[in-house]
Design a protein around this motif. Structure first.
Motif, PDB file in Angstrom:
ATOM      1  N   LEU A 280     -58.263  46.159  22.897  1.00 55.92           N
ATOM      2  CA  LEU A 280     -58.725  44.864  23.414  1.00 55.92           C
ATOM      3  C   LEU A 280     -57.799  43.736  22.968  1.00 55.92           C
ATOM      4  N   ALA A 281     -57.404  43.757  21.692  1.00 57.30           N
ATOM      5  CA  ALA A 281     -56.551  42.686  21.166  1.00 57.30           C
ATOM      6  C   ALA A 281     -55.163  42.724  21.800  1.00 57.30           C
ATOM      7  N   LEU A 287     -51.822  39.378  27.914  1.00 55.98           N
ATOM      8  CA  LEU A 287     -52.224  38.512  29.021  1.00 55.98           C
ATOM      9  C   LEU A 287     -52.046  37.039  28.651  1.00 55.98           C
ATOM     10  N   VAL A 288     -52.520  36.659  27.490  1.00 54.95           N
ATOM     11  CA  VAL A 288     -52.454  35.251  27.067  1.00 54.95           C
ATOM     12  C   VAL A 288     -51.016  34.822  26.788  1.00 54.95           C
ATOM     13  N   LEU A 289     -50.221  35.711  26.192  1.00 57.16           N
ATOM     14  CA  LEU A 289     -48.861  35.349  25.774  1.00 57.16           C
ATOM     15  C   LEU A 289     -47.809  35.640  26.830  1.00 57.16           C
ATOM     16  N   SER A 290     -48.220  36.098  28.003  1.00 58.24           N
ATOM     17  CA  SER A 290     -47.243  36.465  29.031  1.00 58.24           C
ATOM     18  C   SER A 290     -46.267  35.339  29.375  1.00 58.24           C
ATOM     19  N   PRO A 291     -46.685  34.057  29.449  1.00 57.39           N
ATOM     20  CA  PRO A 291     -45.690  32.994  29.727  1.00 57.39           C
ATOM     21  C   PRO A 291     -44.608  32.915  28.651  1.00 57.39           C
ATOM     22  N   GLN A 367     -44.216  44.570  20.410  1.00 57.75           N
ATOM     23  CA  GLN A 367     -44.921  45.683  19.775  1.00 57.75           C
ATOM     24  C   GLN A 367     -46.372  45.783  20.238  1.00 57.75           C
ATOM     25  N   LEU A 368     -46.849  44.774  20.953  1.00 57.73           N
ATOM     26  CA  LEU A 368     -48.163  44.906  21.592  1.00 57.73           C
ATOM     27  C   LEU A 368     -48.157  46.082  22.581  1.00 57.73           C
TER      28      LEU A 368
END
Length: 467
Positions: A280-281, A287-291, A367-368
């Motif tokens: 989940l993290a 998704l949040v850090l894609s920009p 590394q995500l």
């Protein structure tokens, strides 16, 4: 101590090891538990609906179904804790029947007690509920017997992976185990060769029980390796204090006794919880850090036209190798794939963009993807490159317990990092401080602590030792 050069290839061909990789029977067991739980729930509702039709002449009579709705969550709670959905329940159907019947009886008693004190007994039909419990018992017993027959037919009765490593001991003639020779795979418990440990880690992957048969003088060394691998390990031996045994297992049919020397740091529920948190993290983080990820990738590409990602082999869980992803922060011609030289202040290998992303730890974000693949966790001991050194010694030469930090998956961040143990390892203390924090984290893992470390990491993303 003989120096091990990580660049040398392993002495055993990888395909020989790959042929002996065991499938994950744990996933198979989890699917069986889920199927049993789902079937139990459906059978309980069916039994109560049938009882309403038999006694009240109404299929799924409301009063009867009210009792089913009250009974089911209580039954699940008791069954989950009394072993109704456990390993023994899959291997012994009579044991599974006993546990299920105990859970059913206790659940019915509790529901009746609660209804008595709540003065709601009149809401239930005693006759139809009793009949429903009888039907439930018959259906559940039938289900357990059918599961046993299905396991025998589809799985050949095999529900666990047991590996026996014969290292010249007295032997362990188990008919349901895979037996390999330590000599054939060049497995030496006294060695610190990371390639040998990688071979061993692959052979131990997905194993539920590992039994070592070895001479007395090699038992402590094997006990240490099993603890480092994070597996349930046993050694054919009489009890010995120096092994740090955590239990004794008797195999009456084989006329053998083993010492349990390792069990792995986390149980099944803890591993499921940790993996769910990681997934989940990591997915949410991407998704949040894609920009930011896209912007950094474009900036790296525009600076010198080289590859965006730097892929380096690192040591992971069970001392196995895996490819770790980072944003490339060094010049292409000066990339250090072995990690033999730690980054330093004013390092001439680092690009302008690289200096910024290293200071802010943005270079670690790819590394995500490793977390989603299952190679890493969000929190855990940081993975090191094979050539990493402290005071001109490989890390495992500084402290033998270094291998034990790999009993858990490596993490994107860890307890050592939030305590400030980051950057170059010029002194042996730089490594031992991190190792102490890593072993402390493994011993005291909890989901709450993972959340705490993530929050503390956000406050130290920019650190004086991050360069």
């Amino acid at each position: 101590m003989n120096r091990v050069t990580p660049k040398l290839p392993g002495s055993v061909r990888n395909e020989n090891v790959e042929r002996n990789l065991a499938p994950s029977l744990e996933r198979r067991r989890l699917r069986a538990y889920a199927l049993m739980m789902l079937a139990d729930g459906l059978l309980i509702f069916f039994a109560f609906a049938l009882a309403g039709w038999v006694w009240e002449a109404v299929w799924a009579h409301p009063r009867t179904m009210l009792a089913a709705n009250a009974l089911l969550p209580v039954y699940y709670t008791i069954a989950l804790y009394n072993g109704s959905y456990g390993l023994t329940a899959l291997s012994d159907w009579l044991f599974a029947v006993r546990k299920a019947m105990v859970g059913l009886a206790i659940s019915a008693g509790l529901i009746n007690l609660i209804a008595f004190y709540a003065k709601s007994n009149d809401d239930f039909s005693r006759a139809s509920v009793t009949l429903a419990l009888l039907f439930t018992a018959i259906f559940v017993i039938t289900l357990r017997r059918a599961m046993a027959l299905l396991i025998r037919r589809r799985w050949k009765g095999r529900i666990i992976n047991r590996l026996v490593i014969d290292d010249g001991g007295s032997g362990f003639p188990s008919p349901d185990a895979v037996v390999i020779s330590a000599a054939e795979y060049r497995l030496d418990p006294a060695s610190h060769d990371p390639f040998m440990l990688d071979r061993l880690g692959k052979l131990l992957r997905n194993q539920d029980h590992v039994v070592i048969s070895c001479p007395r003088e090699r038992r402590e060394q094997w006990a240490f390796l099993l603890k480092s691998a994070g597996v349930y390990g046993e050694i054919v031996s009489e009890p010995a204090q120096s092994l740090g045994a955590v239990g004794v297992h008797h195999y009456d049919a084989l006329d053998r006794t083993t010492l349990v020397v390792s069990t792995g740091p986390l149980g099944l529920r803890a591993r499921i919880t940790k993996r769910a948190f990681d997934t989940l993290a990591a997915a949410g983080g991407l998704l949040v850090l894609s920009p930011i990820l896209i912007a950094v990738a474009v900036a790296i590409k525009l600076e010198d036209g080289g590859p965006v990602l730097f892929v380096q082999r690192r040591l992971g869980r069970g001392n196995q190798f895996f490819d770790m992803y980072k944003f490339r922060s060094m010049r292409v011609e000066k990339l250090d794939h072995d990690g033999s030289r730690s980054a330093a202040r004013d390092d001439d290998r680092i690009t302008r963009i690289g200096a910024f992303i290293r200071r802010t730890s943005i270079d670690e974000l790819p590394q995500l993807l490793n977390v989603l693949k299952g190679d890493m966790s969000i929190v855990g001991p940081r993975p090191h490159a094979l050539g990493s050194q402290a005071n001109n010694k490989f890390f495992w030469e500084v402290d033998r317990k270094y291998w034990q930090r790999h009993s858990l998956k490596p993490g994107l961040t860890g307890l050592a990092q939030v305590r400030g143990h980051r950057g170059a390892t010029e002194l042996e203390k730089d490594l031992t401080d991190r190792l102490q924090s890593d072993l402390e984290y493994i011993a005291d893992w909890s989901l709450l602590r993972d959340l705490e470390i993530v929050l503390r990491t956000l406050m130290v993303l920019k650190h004086e030792n991050a360069y």
